[in-house]
Design an enzyme around this catalytic site. Structure first.
Site, short mmCIF file in Angstrom:
data_model
loop_
_atom_site.label_atom_id
_atom_site.label_comp_id
_atom_site.label_asym_id
_atom_site.label_seq_id
_atom_site.Cartn_x
_atom_site.Cartn_y
_atom_site.Cartn_z
N LEU A 12 10.80 7.24 18.02
CA LEU A 12 11.06 6.98 19.09
C LEU A 12 10.04 6.08 20.29
O LEU A 12 10.09 5.35 20.81
CB LEU A 12 11.79 8.10 19.62
CG LEU A 12 12.61 8.27 20.74
CD1 LEU A 12 13.86 7.43 21.13
CD2 LEU A 12 12.63 9.92 21.28
N HIS A 13 9.01 7.25 20.40
CA HIS A 13 8.07 6.61 20.92
C HIS A 13 8.36 5.48 22.80
O HIS A 13 7.28 5.95 23.03
CB HIS A 13 7.80 5.09 20.37
CG HIS A 13 7.32 5.39 18.93
ND1 HIS A 13 6.51 5.97 18.56
CD2 HIS A 13 7.99 4.40 17.75
CE1 HIS A 13 6.73 6.57 17.23
NE2 HIS A 13 6.99 5.25 16.86
N CYS B 265 -1.01 6.23 10.26
CA CYS B 265 0.31 5.90 10.55
C CYS B 265 0.16 4.86 11.39
O CYS B 265 -0.67 4.77 12.49
CB CYS B 265 0.50 7.21 11.63
SG CYS B 265 2.36 6.46 12.20
N GLY C 272 6.93 -1.98 6.15
CA GLY C 272 8.76 -2.15 6.41
C GLY C 272 9.37 -1.42 6.23
O GLY C 272 8.99 0.08 7.67
N GLU D 289 1.13 -1.25 0.51
CA GLU D 289 0.65 -0.02 0.15
C GLU D 289 0.76 1.27 -0.25
O GLU D 289 1.97 1.73 0.58
CB GLU D 289 -0.58 -0.37 1.04
CG GLU D 289 -2.40 -1.50 1.00
CD GLU D 289 -2.76 -1.12 2.57
OE1 GLU D 289 -4.37 -1.47 2.06
OE2 GLU D 289 -2.31 -0.46 3.81
#
Length: 399
Positions: free
Chosen positions: A255-256, A374, A200, A122
């Site tokens: 990062l998160h 996202c 990916g 996609e």
């Protein structure tokens, strides 16, 4: 927090390697490679560079879909090229248009040789008032297993080739009429920015991504400036410096989390390349400056990473790095164990980071109703059930 079975693995191994078809596409080849292919079909050495430049112009400036369109190439040469090669790009299997104008294309890649199955990926086009951004995939599935990401639940089938990556840009230009001398049926909006943020991990497919982005940024072809191309990585440290040296595009880091123990759960790659190594690689990124800041992406997860203590730690971690922080409201998907932070908490987090001197925009969720936001991409090789799709749309409508 106990890591789930799905996130226990740091990386997945590709199930397949690419097998080229008997008649390969010329899309994605460098000029030198085009010269080599022309030599393979008998073009004399003195003519190869000129012929390669003709092909380059027709493919990447005019968007030719067939050799018959290349009117300044001799009829004999066009017949020779058509006998041995194509200029095929991926096939559009489905197009969805969100209520906010976001477009998502499901693309079927040409099947390879030896009866290799045709796979699907996609890509997403996000229109804004001052730009048009194309989100491009680098793998069928994903190497990684990030706990909050829908794509991470999919198998890693294989890496995309440079041609399949460039082909996504060309398909989008086809659909938007974004080629020279073409009509623009969709409001005259052009693709101005590229983000390697689709399916990916780009830095686990480095060579193909590099070759594709060098073609996309070539000013004698598609011509998108490297300053308008952003490559996002979850932190494949050895290839971060190579990205700056060999591609020269803008860098984004998924990062998160600000503590290794939490990031080990959310982004299992952190167990291989922990925060200290990742942030040092960012400090050493070639070309990073206040004019070319590194973007740190931070998905806001309710009760997980959204406290003001997390915000303080984030500011401390990024000290000395030319950075901006992109706060991303979590986009729900069926089966996820996370919820999006409350908006007032997101605003408090953003305000703290901003007051510390960092740009901290909150990303507006786009395309949620078509699974294009996202963290929501997942190819049709890993289909959602009707129940899952309805559940996701219901979640999107309640936000």
């Amino acid at each position: 927090m106990t890591p789930s079975a799905a996130s226990a693995l740091v990386e997945k191994t590709p199930l397949e390697t690419y097998v080229p078809p008997a008649k390969p596409s010329l899309i994605g080849l460098s000029r030198a490679q085009l010269c080599d292919r022309l030599g393979d079909v008998g073009v004399a050495p003195p003519q190869r560079k000129m012929r390669a430049q003709q092909l380059w112009h027709w493919m990447y400036v005019r968007g030719a879909r067939d050799f018959s369109e290349m009117t300044n190439v001799s009829k004999e040469m066009r017949a020779t090229l058509a006998e041995h090669f194509t200029v095929d790009r991926p096939e559009v299997v489905a197009e969805q248009i969100s209520a906010d104008g976001t477009r998502k294309w499901l693309l079927r890649l040409p099947s390879g040789g030896d009866g290799q199955k045709a796979h699907e990926v996609e890509c997403v086009y996000i229109p804004e008032t001052d730009r048009g951004t194309l989100c491009v995939s680098s793998q069928v599935g994903c190497t990684l297993n990030c706990a909050f990401c829908h794509t991470g639940t999919q198998r890693l089938v294989r890496n995309l080739t440079a041609g399949e990556i460039v082909g996504q840009v060309m398909v989008a230009r086809d659909r938007l009429g974004d080629w020279i001398d073409r009509e623009t049926p969709n409001g005259n909006r052009l693709i101005t920015n590229i983000v390697m943020m689709g399916m990916g991990e780009p830095l686990y497919n480095f060579d193909a991504v590099r070759d594709a982005l060098l073609i996309v940024s070539d000013n004698e072809g598609i011509g998108i400036s490297r300053r308008r191309i952003t490559l996002s990585t979850s932190g494949v440290v050895p290839n971060i410096k190579r990205t700056g040296d060999e591609i020269g595009v803008m860098l984004a880091i998924s990062l998160h989390a600000v503590r290794d123990e939490l990031r080990d759960e959310l982004v299992p790659l952190n167990r291989k390349y922990p925060l200290k190594e990742l942030l040092q690689a960012c400090r050493d990124y070639p070309g990073a400056s206040n004019a070319r800041r590194i973007t740190f992406e931070y998905v806001m997860l309710k009760g997980v990473n959204d406290s003001l203590d997390d915000a303080r730690k984030l500011v401390q971690l990024l000290k000395g790095i030319p950075a901006k922080i992109n706060l991303i409201p979590f986009n729900p998907w069926p089966g996820s164990n996370y919820e999006c932070s409350d908006w007032d908490q997101i605003e408090k987090f953003s305000e703290y980071v901003f007051n510390a001197g960092y740009s901290s925009p909150v990303r507006t969720p786009r395309g949620r109703d078509i699974l294009a936001a996202c963290g929501q991409l997942k190819s049709e090789t890993e289909k959602l059930s009707v129940r899952e799709r309805n559940a996701l749309r219901a979640m999107a409508m309640t936000d």
